[in-house]
Enzyme design. Structure first.
Site, PDB file in Angstrom:
ATOM      1  N   THR A  60      54.330  22.526 -11.990  1.00  0.00           N
ATOM      2  CA  THR A  60      53.300  22.335 -10.968  1.00  0.00           C
ATOM      3  C   THR A  60      52.980  23.638 -10.248  1.00  0.00           C
ATOM      4  O   THR A  60      53.852  24.510 -10.097  1.00  0.00           O
ATOM      5  CB  THR A  60      53.791  21.295  -9.943  1.00  0.00           C
ATOM      6  OG1 THR A  60      52.909  21.292  -8.823  1.00  0.00           O
ATOM      7  CG2 THR A  60      55.194  21.600  -9.437  1.00  0.00           C
ATOM      8  N   ASP A  61      51.747  23.732  -9.743  1.00  0.00           N
ATOM      9  CA  ASP A  61      51.380  24.912  -8.942  1.00  0.00           C
ATOM     10  C   ASP A  61      52.150  24.946  -7.622  1.00  0.00           C
ATOM     11  O   ASP A  61      52.201  25.993  -6.962  1.00  0.00           O
ATOM     12  CB  ASP A  61      49.864  24.949  -8.689  1.00  0.00           C
ATOM     13  CG  ASP A  61      49.323  23.735  -7.927  1.00  0.00           C
ATOM     14  OD1 ASP A  61      50.096  22.789  -7.651  1.00  0.00           O
ATOM     15  OD2 ASP A  61      48.109  23.747  -7.607  1.00  0.00           O
ATOM     16  N   GLU A  62      52.750  23.803  -7.226  1.00  0.00           N
ATOM     17  CA  GLU A  62      53.441  23.779  -5.932  1.00  0.00           C
ATOM     18  C   GLU A  62      54.658  24.699  -5.889  1.00  0.00           C
ATOM     19  O   GLU A  62      55.152  25.019  -4.806  1.00  0.00           O
ATOM     20  CB  GLU A  62      53.864  22.344  -5.570  1.00  0.00           C
ATOM     21  CG  GLU A  62      52.669  21.429  -5.391  1.00  0.00           C
ATOM     22  CD  GLU A  62      52.964  20.156  -4.618  1.00  0.00           C
ATOM     23  OE1 GLU A  62      54.024  20.050  -3.986  1.00  0.00           O
ATOM     24  OE2 GLU A  62      52.105  19.263  -4.655  1.00  0.00           O
ATOM     25  N   TYR A 100      60.491  18.396  -3.292  1.00  0.00           N
ATOM     26  CA  TYR A 100      59.902  18.167  -4.619  1.00  0.00           C
ATOM     27  C   TYR A 100      59.645  19.501  -5.320  1.00  0.00           C
ATOM     28  O   TYR A 100      60.094  19.714  -6.456  1.00  0.00           O
ATOM     29  CB  TYR A 100      58.588  17.377  -4.498  1.00  0.00           C
ATOM     30  CG  TYR A 100      57.718  17.496  -5.728  1.00  0.00           C
ATOM     31  CD1 TYR A 100      58.083  16.904  -6.935  1.00  0.00           C
ATOM     32  CD2 TYR A 100      56.516  18.225  -5.697  1.00  0.00           C
ATOM     33  CE1 TYR A 100      57.285  17.036  -8.082  1.00  0.00           C
ATOM     34  CE2 TYR A 100      55.719  18.356  -6.820  1.00  0.00           C
ATOM     35  CZ  TYR A 100      56.111  17.764  -8.015  1.00  0.00           C
ATOM     36  OH  TYR A 100      55.335  17.902  -9.141  1.00  0.00           O
ATOM     37  N   LYS A 120      61.282  21.235  -8.728  1.00  0.00           N
ATOM     38  CA  LYS A 120      60.486  21.644  -9.901  1.00  0.00           C
ATOM     39  C   LYS A 120      60.714  23.140 -10.177  1.00  0.00           C
ATOM     40  O   LYS A 120      60.817  23.551 -11.340  1.00  0.00           O
ATOM     41  CB  LYS A 120      58.996  21.370  -9.679  1.00  0.00           C
ATOM     42  CG  LYS A 120      58.609  19.903  -9.669  1.00  0.00           C
ATOM     43  CD  LYS A 120      58.829  19.163 -10.996  1.00  0.00           C
ATOM     44  CE  LYS A 120      57.868  19.565 -12.082  1.00  0.00           C
ATOM     45  NZ  LYS A 120      58.002  18.684 -13.287  1.00  0.00           N
TER      46      LYS A 120
HETATM   47  P1  NAD Z   1      54.592   9.970 -12.364  1.00  0.00           P
HETATM   48  O1  NAD Z   1      55.457   9.835 -11.165  1.00  0.00           O
HETATM   49  O2  NAD Z   1      53.361   9.141 -12.464  1.00  0.00           O
HETATM   50  O3  NAD Z   1      55.447   9.669 -13.691  1.00  0.00           O
HETATM   51  C1  NAD Z   1      56.748  10.139 -13.872  1.00  0.00           C
HETATM   52  C2  NAD Z   1      57.370   9.350 -15.016  1.00  0.00           C
HETATM   53  O4  NAD Z   1      58.703   9.869 -15.245  1.00  0.00           O
HETATM   54  C3  NAD Z   1      57.518   7.852 -14.737  1.00  0.00           C
HETATM   55  O5  NAD Z   1      57.065   7.109 -15.847  1.00  0.00           O
HETATM   56  C4  NAD Z   1      59.018   7.654 -14.524  1.00  0.00           C
HETATM   57  O6  NAD Z   1      59.476   6.378 -14.897  1.00  0.00           O
HETATM   58  C5  NAD Z   1      59.587   8.767 -15.408  1.00  0.00           C
HETATM   59  N1  NAD Z   1      60.935   9.177 -14.980  1.00  0.00           N
HETATM   60  C6  NAD Z   1      61.343   9.463 -13.712  1.00  0.00           C
HETATM   61  N2  NAD Z   1      62.661   9.765 -13.717  1.00  0.00           N
HETATM   62  C7  NAD Z   1      63.085   9.681 -15.006  1.00  0.00           C
HETATM   63  C8  NAD Z   1      64.342   9.882 -15.647  1.00  0.00           C
HETATM   64  N3  NAD Z   1      65.444  10.215 -14.940  1.00  0.00           N
HETATM   65  N4  NAD Z   1      64.410   9.743 -16.992  1.00  0.00           N
HETATM   66  C9  NAD Z   1      63.312   9.387 -17.716  1.00  0.00           C
HETATM   67  N5  NAD Z   1      62.104   9.151 -17.151  1.00  0.00           N
HETATM   68  C10 NAD Z   1      61.991   9.297 -15.808  1.00  0.00           C
HETATM   69  O7  NAD Z   1      54.270  11.515 -12.468  1.00  0.00           O
HETATM   70  P2  NAD Z   1      52.915  12.260 -12.920  1.00  0.00           P
HETATM   71  O8  NAD Z   1      52.044  12.404 -11.747  1.00  0.00           O
HETATM   72  O9  NAD Z   1      52.433  11.653 -14.158  1.00  0.00           O
HETATM   73  O10 NAD Z   1      53.523  13.718 -13.235  1.00  0.00           O
HETATM   74  C11 NAD Z   1      54.085  14.004 -14.515  1.00  0.00           C
HETATM   75  C12 NAD Z   1      54.611  15.416 -14.523  1.00  0.00           C
HETATM   76  O11 NAD Z   1      53.549  16.329 -14.220  1.00  0.00           O
HETATM   77  C13 NAD Z   1      55.700  15.690 -13.484  1.00  0.00           C
HETATM   78  O12 NAD Z   1      56.652  16.540 -14.078  1.00  0.00           O
HETATM   79  C14 NAD Z   1      54.963  16.405 -12.360  1.00  0.00           C
HETATM   80  O13 NAD Z   1      55.831  17.274 -11.680  1.00  0.00           O
HETATM   81  C15 NAD Z   1      53.911  17.160 -13.133  1.00  0.00           C
HETATM   82  N6  NAD Z   1      52.662  17.442 -12.408  1.00  0.00           N
HETATM   83  C16 NAD Z   1      51.994  16.430 -11.778  1.00  0.00           C
HETATM   84  C17 NAD Z   1      50.782  16.705 -11.150  1.00  0.00           C
HETATM   85  C18 NAD Z   1      49.989  15.619 -10.458  1.00  0.00           C
HETATM   86  O14 NAD Z   1      48.992  15.931  -9.786  1.00  0.00           O
HETATM   87  N7  NAD Z   1      50.342  14.352 -10.577  1.00  0.00           N
HETATM   88  C19 NAD Z   1      50.274  18.018 -11.149  1.00  0.00           C
HETATM   89  C20 NAD Z   1      51.009  19.027 -11.804  1.00  0.00           C
HETATM   90  C21 NAD Z   1      52.191  18.718 -12.426  1.00  0.00           C
HETATM   91  O1  DAU Z   2      49.605  20.417  -6.943  1.00  0.00           O
HETATM   92  C1  DAU Z   2      50.220  19.615  -7.903  1.00  0.00           C
HETATM   93  C2  DAU Z   2      50.948  18.481  -7.229  1.00  0.00           C
HETATM   94  O2  DAU Z   2      49.946  17.595  -6.725  1.00  0.00           O
HETATM   95  C3  DAU Z   2      51.903  17.735  -8.154  1.00  0.00           C
HETATM   96  O3  DAU Z   2      52.932  18.620  -8.534  1.00  0.00           O
HETATM   97  C4  DAU Z   2      52.504  16.507  -7.461  1.00  0.00           C
HETATM   98  O4  DAU Z   2      53.297  15.771  -8.372  1.00  0.00           O
HETATM   99  C5  DAU Z   2      51.371  15.640  -6.975  1.00  0.00           C
HETATM  100  O5  DAU Z   2      51.883  14.528  -6.254  1.00  0.00           O
HETATM  101  C6  DAU Z   2      50.419  16.435  -6.068  1.00  0.00           C
HETATM  102  O6  DAU Z   2      51.064  16.800  -4.818  1.00  0.00           O
HETATM  103  P1  DAU Z   2      50.260  16.741  -3.426  1.00  0.00           P
HETATM  104  O7  DAU Z   2      51.241  16.602  -2.330  1.00  0.00           O
HETATM  105  O8  DAU Z   2      49.273  17.834  -3.335  1.00  0.00           O
HETATM  106  O9  DAU Z   2      49.440  15.368  -3.669  1.00  0.00           O
HETATM  107  P2  DAU Z   2      49.188  14.087  -2.750  1.00  0.00           P
HETATM  108  O10 DAU Z   2      48.216  13.236  -3.494  1.00  0.00           O
HETATM  109  O11 DAU Z   2      50.435  13.465  -2.248  1.00  0.00           O
HETATM  110  O12 DAU Z   2      48.422  14.720  -1.498  1.00  0.00           O
HETATM  111  C7  DAU Z   2      47.216  15.461  -1.664  1.00  0.00           C
HETATM  112  C8  DAU Z   2      46.787  15.941  -0.300  1.00  0.00           C
HETATM  113  O13 DAU Z   2      46.379  14.817   0.474  1.00  0.00           O
HETATM  114  C9  DAU Z   2      47.879  16.616   0.482  1.00  0.00           C
HETATM  115  O14 DAU Z   2      47.310  17.664   1.250  1.00  0.00           O
HETATM  116  C10 DAU Z   2      48.414  15.524   1.396  1.00  0.00           C
HETATM  117  C11 DAU Z   2      47.174  14.696   1.665  1.00  0.00           C
HETATM  118  N1  DAU Z   2      47.404  13.246   1.903  1.00  0.00           N
HETATM  119  C12 DAU Z   2      48.133  12.549   0.979  1.00  0.00           C
HETATM  120  C13 DAU Z   2      48.367  11.210   1.141  1.00  0.00           C
HETATM  121  C14 DAU Z   2      49.210  10.444   0.139  1.00  0.00           C
HETATM  122  C15 DAU Z   2      46.833  12.610   2.986  1.00  0.00           C
HETATM  123  O15 DAU Z   2      46.131  13.229   3.811  1.00  0.00           O
HETATM  124  N2  DAU Z   2      47.067  11.270   3.144  1.00  0.00           N
HETATM  125  C16 DAU Z   2      47.820  10.537   2.274  1.00  0.00           C
HETATM  126  O16 DAU Z   2      48.009   9.313   2.494  1.00  0.00           O
END
Ligand code: NAD
Ligand code: DAU
Length: 337
Positions: free
Chosen positions: A125-127, A150, A154
């Site tokens: 992730t970019d985070e 988190y 990562k």
């Molecule tokens: P998500 O939370 O929707 O899915 C995560 C999945 O991993 C789930 O199906 C869960 O059951 C599985 N999991 C959790 N713990 C596990 C374990 N111990 N063993 C096996 N499986 C397990 O997450 P997502 O949003 O789809 O993100 C997927 C990946 O992409 C993550 O690694 C996250 O850090 C990365 N990522 C997410 C975003 C985003 O915006 N959502 C952005 C950049 C990177």
């Molecule tokens: O940047 C990549 C990341 O983006 C991934 O690595 C993470 O897995 C993914 O969850 C996401 O993280 P963020 O914290 O940026 O996403 P989230 O959707 O939780 O929040 C997006 C923005 O919105 C953040 O500035 C917090 C704000 N927010 C979020 C929620 C859930 C609100 O203002 N209200 C809310 O209820």
């Protein structure tokens, strides 16, 4: 044709990636997922009859759970999505994040090496880069400065993958993507939460002043980029992936209210997230130059399509919100336990 093992394939991005591989390649796909609260096999009910697809319930953080899956399936490559992914949950309790993201990634690396897996794509992730001020963008050489439990977990996993490449010569690539949105995202993240609340006429909680900025990317663009890294990435390299769509949270929320036909009176400013990163923005020049990736979705088209998807999948949202989706595994796979 190859066999690709996808971890976290029952989650949001993983399920979109599994569907993409089955649709666009002739690979066999092994989906490994522990089915935590975020894992929902209903996301993949449409591919269950596909002979190239199999599901294994296993926990990457337990050697005795994940090792037999690799011994049995012998994948050529791994694409590692499995993680605890929600920042707010990590603020409440970081233990599951350390367990899965750090310990689980190391166990997966060990098992992959033991079974001679080739390419290992680690989806990060970019985070991990921390927070930006009002200017500049993250490049692959930006310092690693995670601010939340988190992102710290990562970053830890990124370092373990880097070390596996340098120490053991494993064929690893790391991707660092910005904020995803699109079909099958769990309604705890900003966009699906706001859409489902707006469609139900419920208040929309905006943290702080709503001026935090994220760089939004459609999940299909992210999955295409990960596939390019799987196929053509250079071992040991990191690839940033972004959507070229920086928006303030308040802008996103207003756009979703407009698309759902609801009033801005639903917006509620609530207490800020502790340690809330102000701005993320990705410099995607490297993956564009080296692998030819540019995002195809515009923010406006992506938001409209995503609102339509959630409108059309009200039953999916209701089952996720009520927890009913968790009984699907027993119904479908109870025989495997
Ligand atoms: P998500 O939370 O929707 O899915 C995560 C999945 O991993 C789930 O199906 C869960 O059951 C599985 N999991 C959790 N713990 C596990 C374990 N111990 N063993 C096996 N499986 C397990 O997450 P997502 O949003 O789809 O993100 C997927 C990946 O992409 C993550 O690694 C996250 O850090 C990365 N990522 C997410 C975003 C985003 O915006 N959502 C952005 C950049 C990177
Ligand atoms: O940047 C990549 C990341 O983006 C991934 O690595 C993470 O897995 C993914 O969850 C996401 O993280 P963020 O914290 O940026 O996403 P989230 O959707 O939780 O929040 C997006 C923005 O919105 C953040 O500035 C917090 C704000 N927010 C979020 C929620 C859930 C609100 O203002 N209200 C809310 O209820």
């Amino acid at each position: 044709m190859a066999k690709i093992l996808v971890t976290g394939g029952a989650g949001f991005i993983g399920s979109n990636f599994v569907r993409r591989l089955l649709r666009d390649t002739d690979h066999d796909v092994v989906n490994v997922d522990a089915l935590t609260y975020a894992g929902n096999l209903e996301n993949l009910s449409d591919v269950e009859g596909d002979g190239r697809y199999s599901f294994h319930k296993a926990d990457i953080a337990e050697f005795a759970s994940i090792e037999p899956v690799l011994r049995e399936t012998r994948p050529d490559s791994i694409v590692h999505f499995a993680a605890e992914s929600h920042v707010d949950r990590s603020v409440h309790d970081a233990s599951a994040f350390v367990r899965t993201n750090v310990v689980g990634t190391q166990i997966l690396l060990d098992v992959a090496r033991m079974h001679d897996v080739g390419r290992f794509v680690h989806v990060s992730t970019d985070e991990v880069y921390g927070s930006l001020g009002s200017s500049g963008r993250f490049t692959e050489t930006s310092p690693i400065q995670p601010n939340s439990p988190y992102s710290a977990s990562k970053a830890g996993s990124d370092f373990l993958v880097r070390a596996a490449h340098h120490t053991h010569g494993m064929d690893c690539c790391i991707t660092r993507c910005s904020n995803n949105y699109g079909p099958y995202q769990f309604p705890e993240k900003l966009i699906p939460l706001m859409i489902s609340n707006a469609l139900a006429g419920q208040p929309l909680p905006v943290y702080g002043d709503g001026k935090n900025v994220r760089d939004w990317i459609h999940v299909e663009d992210h999955c295409r980029a990960v596939q390019l890294v799987l196929e053509n990435g250079v071992a040991g390299e990191v690839y940033n992936i972004g959507g070229n769509s920086e928006r303030e949270n308040l802008h996103v929320v207003r756009k979703l209210l407009e698309l759902t036909g609801q009033s801005e009176d639903l917006i509620r400013f609530v207490k800020d997230r502790p340690g809330h990163d102000r701005r993320y923005a990705i410099d995607g020049a490297k993956i564009e130059r080296e692998l030819g990736f540019v995002p195809e979705w515009t923010f406006e088209d992506g938001m409209a399509a995503t609102v339509d998807w959630y409108r059309e999948h009200g039953a999916w949202v209701d089952r996720v919100k009520s927890g009913a989706y968790r009984s699907y595994y027993e119904t479908q796979y109870g025989r495997l336990d």
